[in-house]
Design a protein around this motif. Structure first.
Motif, PDB file in Angstrom:
ATOM      1  N   UNK A  15       0.832  -1.208   0.000  1.00  0.00           N
ATOM      2  CA  UNK A  15       0.000   0.000   0.000  1.00  0.00           C
ATOM      3  C   UNK A  15       0.871   1.263   0.000  1.00  0.00           C
ATOM      4  N   UNK A  16       2.141   1.131   0.385  1.00  0.00           N
ATOM      5  CA  UNK A  16       3.046   2.280   0.477  1.00  0.00           C
ATOM      6  C   UNK A  16       4.060   2.316  -0.655  1.00  0.00           C
ATOM      7  N   UNK A  17       4.204   1.235  -1.396  1.00  0.00           N
ATOM      8  CA  UNK A  17       5.160   1.186  -2.497  1.00  0.00           C
ATOM      9  C   UNK A  17       5.559  -0.241  -2.807  1.00  0.00           C
ATOM     10  N   UNK A  18       6.422  -0.386  -3.802  1.00  0.00           N
ATOM     11  CA  UNK A  18       6.826  -1.718  -4.247  1.00  0.00           C
ATOM     12  C   UNK A  18       7.767  -2.378  -3.230  1.00  0.00           C
ATOM     13  N   UNK A  19       7.404  -3.585  -2.823  1.00  0.00           N
ATOM     14  CA  UNK A  19       8.189  -4.361  -1.871  1.00  0.00           C
ATOM     15  C   UNK A  19       9.186  -5.206  -2.656  1.00  0.00           C
ATOM     16  N   UNK A  28      12.015  -4.956   2.831  1.00  0.00           N
ATOM     17  CA  UNK A  28      12.775  -4.004   2.012  1.00  0.00           C
ATOM     18  C   UNK A  28      11.866  -3.514   0.899  1.00  0.00           C
ATOM     19  N   UNK A  29      11.926  -2.203   0.669  1.00  0.00           N
ATOM     20  CA  UNK A  29      11.120  -1.598  -0.380  1.00  0.00           C
ATOM     21  C   UNK A  29      12.040  -0.942  -1.405  1.00  0.00           C
ATOM     22  N   UNK A  30      11.540  -0.762  -2.623  1.00  0.00           N
ATOM     23  CA  UNK A  30      12.343  -0.199  -3.710  1.00  0.00           C
ATOM     24  C   UNK A  30      12.704   1.267  -3.471  1.00  0.00           C
ATOM     25  N   UNK A  31      11.790   2.032  -2.885  1.00  0.00           N
ATOM     26  CA  UNK A  31      11.962   3.480  -2.737  1.00  0.00           C
ATOM     27  C   UNK A  31      12.076   3.837  -1.254  1.00  0.00           C
ATOM     28  N   UNK A  32      13.206   4.456  -0.876  1.00  0.00           N
ATOM     29  CA  UNK A  32      13.444   4.782   0.530  1.00  0.00           C
ATOM     30  C   UNK A  32      12.412   5.758   1.093  1.00  0.00           C
ATOM     31  N   UNK A  33      11.931   6.698   0.283  1.00  0.00           N
ATOM     32  CA  UNK A  33      10.924   7.642   0.781  1.00  0.00           C
ATOM     33  C   UNK A  33       9.616   6.911   1.103  1.00  0.00           C
ATOM     34  N   UNK A  34       9.324   5.854   0.350  1.00  0.00           N
ATOM     35  CA  UNK A  34       8.126   5.041   0.624  1.00  0.00           C
ATOM     36  C   UNK A  34       8.317   4.243   1.910  1.00  0.00           C
ATOM     37  N   UNK A  35       9.556   3.800   2.163  1.00  0.00           N
ATOM     38  CA  UNK A  35       9.841   3.092   3.409  1.00  0.00           C
ATOM     39  C   UNK A  35       9.590   4.003   4.602  1.00  0.00           C
TER      40      UNK A  35
END
Length: 97
Positions: free
Chosen positions: A23-27, A48-55
């Motif tokens: 829901x927050x970004x690509x895992x 771990x997610x692709x985009x640090x800002x989404x993390x």
């Protein structure tokens, strides 16, 4: 960066975690450690997610949230400390004490 998810329900699966964090970004990866002897889940996970800002957004939104009957502890994972006690300590050979 890796996200630590603590106080996790023992019923939670990798698919459950992927659904919540997606829901927050690509895992990109999920690790759900199990006990070596019993094979039971240990009650925490790493995401771990692709985009640090989404993390960062996922951490701020999910830390303290109730999920599967538990209040989640979600934060940036810290590097693992060596619990075997090998190295890392100061040598006392030159100590005046």
């Amino acid at each position: 960066m890796t996200i630590y998810v603590g106080n996790l329900s023992f019923q939670a699966t990798e698919d459950d975690l992927r659904e919540v964090f997606a829901e927050y970004g690509e895992v990109s990866r999920i690790s759900l450690p199990t006990d070596r002897e019993t094979g039971r889940k240990r009650g925490f996970a790493f995401v771990e997610m692709k985009d640090e800002s989404k993390e960062d957004l996922a951490i701020s939104e999910l830390d303290g949230a109730e999920w599967l009957g538990r209040e989640l502890k979600v934060n940036k994972a810290k590097p693992r400390e060596d619990s075997r006690g090998s190295g890392g300590g100061k040598s006392l050979s030159n100590s005046p004490y």
